[in-house]
Motif scaffolding. Sequence first.
Motif: not given
Length: 515
Positions: A299-314
């Motif tokens: 990926v060009r410019g990886a963006q990490r998900l914060d914990p809340a968004m990580h759980q919501a996206t999954l």
Amino acid sequence: MNTNWTDGYVTDIGYTHGYYPQLNPARLQLAFAAAGLDSPLVRTACELGFGQGLSVNIHAAASPVAWYGNDFNAQQVANARALSAAAGGHAQLQQASFAEFCVRDDLPQFDFIAMHGIWSWVSVENRHIIRDFVDRHLKIGGVLYVSYNTQPGWAAFMPLRDLLLRHFDMPSNEGRGSAERIDAALAFADGLFAANPVYAQANPFMAERLELVKKQSRHYLAHEYFNRNWHAESFADMADIWSGAGLEFACSADFRDYLDMANLTPEQRAFSAGIGDPHLRQSVRDFMVNQQFRRDYWVRGAQRLDPAMHQATLAQQRVVLLNHPDKIPMMLKTVATEITLNPHIYGPIIEELSDMQPHSLGAITGVVGSRNLGLQQVVDAVMMLIGAGNAAPVQLDADIVHGCAGSAALNRHLIAQAARGGADGDVEHLASPLTGGGVPADRIQQLFMLAVLEEQQTPDAIIAFAWRHISAQGKKLVRDGVRLEDEQDNLDELSLQAQRFFVERLPVLQALQVI
């Protein structure tokens, strides 16, 4: 143009009509979210070296993504363009070498660039051209998919592969086609192993590896083993190449890789956990599993998900089964071993998906939570089901609607090809707008589908319809590896397959909007 523009690539025998799900951008969100990363919404994509064009056309027909691509083989491009035209012209496909295609000034910036195996089969010059193309045409936030032969899994086989190629290229083979040369090279290798060389003694598994190679399609072998520029690249070298173009390793495109518990021993997990550098950790993992073929997302410019968004996206990611629940095996092969799926985990999840409808991972967790299964356990299990080809991520609703017409048109064309036979009748995947990708359906299943579409009313009529098309091409069915010569034996076998198809497979294909 350079007169040697094919640059050592086999051209007299076509590539297989394979479908490769890792090329489907609809899989990105779950893969990236499982690794804690954000992923782009893909609306422009490019496949470099698309071969027969099945994958690029399925993905173009079944989604709103604008696909571009190239291949230098005129016959393969003609076939791919015919598929595109049948689906409504959703893909822009060019016959061109990489040197020609990659310098075009009318190509857009891409959200997704993909190449399956190509990196292992092209020259150093072409790899530089491809790297430059990715550097110039991949958007910020965009994803590159590369699959490639890698070390250490190829290390022991490489000397034998070089010997096979030398025999393939012998002057005495002049005038022979690739398939005939391959047969001669394999026979030569048999003779070599019969002489019990020390190489075979030091690498006892190579004799078994040679036997597996001999059983594979000559179309596949010609392109996999007998291109003069064949090479195996280490992950560390790939990391150097793509980091120089501003890309970072994101995650594996093989969903079976995500659950270390299933791939690594406790000792291997403990050793790997102590490695801070992510690139070195990937290289060590390749040693742990004796990796032979990698499927990587960069990926060009990886963006990490914060914990809340990580759980919501999954939690919001929807998935659907690709196989009848009763046909999902509880034994699964990973890169390194075979594992038995825990029925206390997989059973409730498969049961929840057994209505063949899309379910979000969050909704599944809500149902199976009473079995002490949390979201992470559901994610892990679903990733393994997807990696084994038994499930798939589901597209956005708007993308499903967009993909319905193209999928229907392409599938009708492919099913008609199955009735006509020939090389194009060997296609064993159809398009699903639900997943934006391909779904397995072999030729006989496609003939049963065509019988349904042409309103054959009774089981006997459907079986007779399928046999009429099979026998007209001088073909017979195979049972337990044995060709059936008697007509009644063929009809009996068709009857058994038809019963299984209408009970187990047709409902799945209908739920996936394949038919």
